[in-house]
Design an enzyme around this catalytic site. Structure first.
Site, mmCIF file in Angstrom:
data_model
loop_
_atom_site.group_PDB
_atom_site.id
_atom_site.type_symbol
_atom_site.label_atom_id
_atom_site.label_comp_id
_atom_site.label_asym_id
_atom_site.label_seq_id
_atom_site.Cartn_x
_atom_site.Cartn_y
_atom_site.Cartn_z
ATOM 1 N N GLU A 169 -15.688 -11.435 0.662
ATOM 2 C CA GLU A 169 -16.241 -10.091 0.447
ATOM 3 C C GLU A 169 -17.598 -10.191 -0.238
ATOM 4 O OE1 GLU A 169 -13.279 -7.381 -1.177
ATOM 5 O OE2 GLU A 169 -12.070 -7.580 0.628
ATOM 6 N N GLU A 201 -7.478 -10.219 5.483
ATOM 7 C CA GLU A 201 -6.800 -9.373 4.486
ATOM 8 C C GLU A 201 -6.424 -8.076 5.187
ATOM 9 O OE1 GLU A 201 -8.564 -8.885 0.593
ATOM 10 O OE2 GLU A 201 -9.346 -10.942 0.623
HETATM 11 O O1 AHR Z 1 -6.149 -8.673 -2.014
HETATM 12 C C1 AHR Z 1 -6.704 -8.149 -3.181
HETATM 13 C C2 AHR Z 1 -8.219 -8.087 -3.148
HETATM 14 O O2 AHR Z 1 -8.643 -7.189 -2.175
HETATM 15 C C3 AHR Z 1 -8.929 -9.368 -2.802
HETATM 16 O O3 AHR Z 1 -9.121 -10.185 -3.907
HETATM 17 C C4 AHR Z 1 -10.242 -8.891 -2.298
HETATM 18 O O4 AHR Z 1 -10.813 -9.779 -1.369
HETATM 19 C C5 AHR Z 1 -9.931 -7.529 -1.704
HETATM 20 O O5 AHR Z 1 -10.843 -6.573 -2.094
#
Ligand code: AHR
Length: 550
Positions: free
Chosen positions: A219, A344
């Site tokens: 990110e 994610e």
């Molecule tokens: O999964 C939790 C968080 O969500 C992670 O650390 C991040 O990459 C995302 O914003």
């Protein structure tokens, strides 16, 4: 099914003609699934069944790492129940150490004798993001102050025990290229070659770890550096230029967009190829992150029927995200060398106050989360030509987890059951499949005003492995079963078996007190004369049909 019939359905759907609504309380309605076994989409990468582990809340301590001397049954310090369950779901890769944590982590803190490793402030220690008062008050503990007991060797041990491939997310924000190259050397250089590979050998790991998947930051548009896509492209080029392979093919995962941010995708790839299209060969996948969020008060266990529908509907956005980014990617990568890694994904509710304070964003998911898992996995399979990897956030004790564990208590959430049911798709050939069913409708609130919304009433995916067809489907309708005619174009069903995850309570979930409250059950499939198949998909269900074709 004849092409004519298929074209009719496709165009009728596109034109919105087949959108009849199921009256609430109706017992059944016409539905139809056409499996076009002669229209392959692509092989479903085993990495679509990947996982994600971050040093966040109770994920690592004590979800995974309980320590060798723990009373909790363990294998070299790793929770035994977790290992045994993860093996059952054929994991692709496990991504580690984050998430946002990755861009604050120094891998050198996590090697060498465990009792000599430094203690650091965890990235998440001072977050104000959706945390309970109890978490804020927490003064100590490994969930806030990272003891580094679980480092590179321990992560490799987790991967070996579960038969997963390691995917390491390198620190791009707070360490330099050299630190990352040294991590690569520690992991992959043969023993006897360098000081770092000898350090690994001296720790009992003579054979290189051969880590193939490396994330270049996480990110980077947010917690990973607040970068512009052009800035990130330059960093990506520096990190991936001349990385030594030590005989292992390196697959680099680039930080991709936040949800619908097509600007990130467009500008990152455009800047990357300014140096020549050969740069695309260095990108294995572009990471896409999408959390569908929560509804109502944000509680994982309490929601209305409308909130049930709203969250499932929101999770379905993943399909348009995949196709939109795919289209934009073609602007700089017309041959689509670069695929997507949805590394994610999931729903994200508030922490359940009954869990320990340090379990940031931990909660037992419900049947609703299970349907969301199935919606995501089915989408990745329908786009097997585009999605090369996917990792729900996260494996245990936080967000869209497959397990909840606390000390010697361990429970599989409904998400785990979906992963186990869907594992039959892994490595199979995805085939085009069309669903037609009455749509579901519900009320949602937009700008404080009620509004009617609707979406599909049956959706899923299918894959073929030899003569074995696996068809998975979600019926989101909380009240109505779907009597569905299933047609296999160009083949006949000889026999079949169903496995169904459902409950009469849309809030059903497992807990330490009732670990088996929600589990899938087998359901016989009756194949009619000439292979005719009509199956009743239960309300609020995830179903896997395994059909033997002739
Ligand atoms: O999964 C939790 C968080 O969500 C992670 O650390 C991040 O990459 C995302 O914003």
């Amino acid at each position: 099914m004849t092409p004519g019939r298929r074209e009719f359905l496709t165009s009728a759907l596109a034109a919105g003609a087949v959108t009849w609504l199921a009256p609430r309380g109706a017992q059944s309605a016409e539905a139809r699934i056409d499996v076009l076994v002669n229209e392959p989409i692509g092989t479903i990468s085993p990495n679509v069944y990947s996982h994600f582990v971050e040093h966040l809340g109770g994920v690592v301590y004590d979800g995974i790492w309980v320590g060798e001397n723990s009373k909790v049954p363990n294998i070299g310090g790793i929770r035994r129940a977790l290992v045994e369950h993860v093996r059952r779901i054929k994991p692709g890769v496990i991504r580690w150490p984050g998430g946002c944590f990755a861009d604050q982590y120094d891998w050198r803190d996590g090697i060498g004798p465990r009792d000599k490793r430094p203690r650091r402030v965890n990235f998440w220690a001072d977050t104000n993001y959706k945390v309970t008062e109890a978490y804020k008050q927490l003064k100590d503990g490994p969930q806030k102050y990272e003891p580094n007991w679980f480092g590179t060797n321990e992560f490799m041990q987790l991967c070996r025990l579960t038969n997963a491939q390691p995917y390491i997310a390198a620190n791009l924000r707070s360490l330099n290229v050299r630190a990352y190259l040294e991590w690569l050397e520690y992991c992959n250089a043969p023993a006897g070659l360098t000081t770092l590979s000898d350090m690994r050998a001296a720790s009992g790991e003579r054979d290189p770890f051969n880590v193939s998947y490396w994330g270049i930051g996480n990110e980077s548009w947010g917690c990973g550096g607040d970068m512009l896509p052009e800035e990130y492209a330059e960093e990506f080029r520096r990190f991936t230029a001349w990385a030594p392979t030590y005989g292992t093919k390196l697959n680099f995962i680039a930080t991709g967009p936040n949800g619908a941010d097509v600007g990130w995708t467009r500008r990152f790839l455009a800047k990357l190829v300014e140096k020549g299209s050969g740069q695309l060969n260095k990108v294995h996948t572009l990471g896409l992150h999408y959390y569908c969020g929560t509804t109502g008060k944000g509680n994982a266990l309490e929601y209305t029927e409308d909130e049930w529908y709203e969250l499932i509907h929101r999770s379905d956005r993943i399909e348009s995200l995949v196709t939109q980014h795919w289209t934009i990617m073609a602007e700089s990568d017309p041959q689509h060398k670069v695929k997507l890694a949805v590394d994610e994904w999931g729903a994200w509710h508030l922490q359940d106050p009954s869990l320990p304070a340090g379990y940031l964003y931990g909660y037992p998911g419900t049947l609703r989360d299970a349907l969301i898992s199935a919606v995501n996995l089915d989408t990745f399979q329908r786009h097997a030509d585009k999605v090369a990897m996917a990792n729900p956030a996260q494996l245990i004790n936080t967000i869209h987890s497959l397990f909840i564990a606390y000390e010697d208590k361990f429970v599989a959430t409904p998400n785990f059951h979906v992963f186990e049911m869907y594992a039959a798709h892994s490595g199979a050939q995805a085939v085009r499949t069309e669903f037609v069913a009455p749509r579901v409708s519900y009320m949602r609130t937009v700008n404080n005003a009620p509004e009617q919304s609707q979406f599909w009433g049956l959706s899923g995916s299918a894959s073929l492995n030899g003569k074995q067809l696996t068809l998975t489907a979600v019926n989101p309708d909380a009240n109505n079963a779907r009597d569905t005619e299933i047609n296999i174009a160009g083949a006949r069903v000889a026999s079949g078996q169903a496995r169904v995850l459902t409950s009469s309570d849309i809030h059903a979930h497992n807990s330490f007190a009732s670990p088996n409250a929600l589990e899938p059950k087998d359901d016989p499939v009756t194949v009619g004369a000439g292979g005719k198949l009509v199956y009743r998909f239960a309300p609020a269900s995830v179903t896997r049909l395994q059909l033997t074709l002739v």
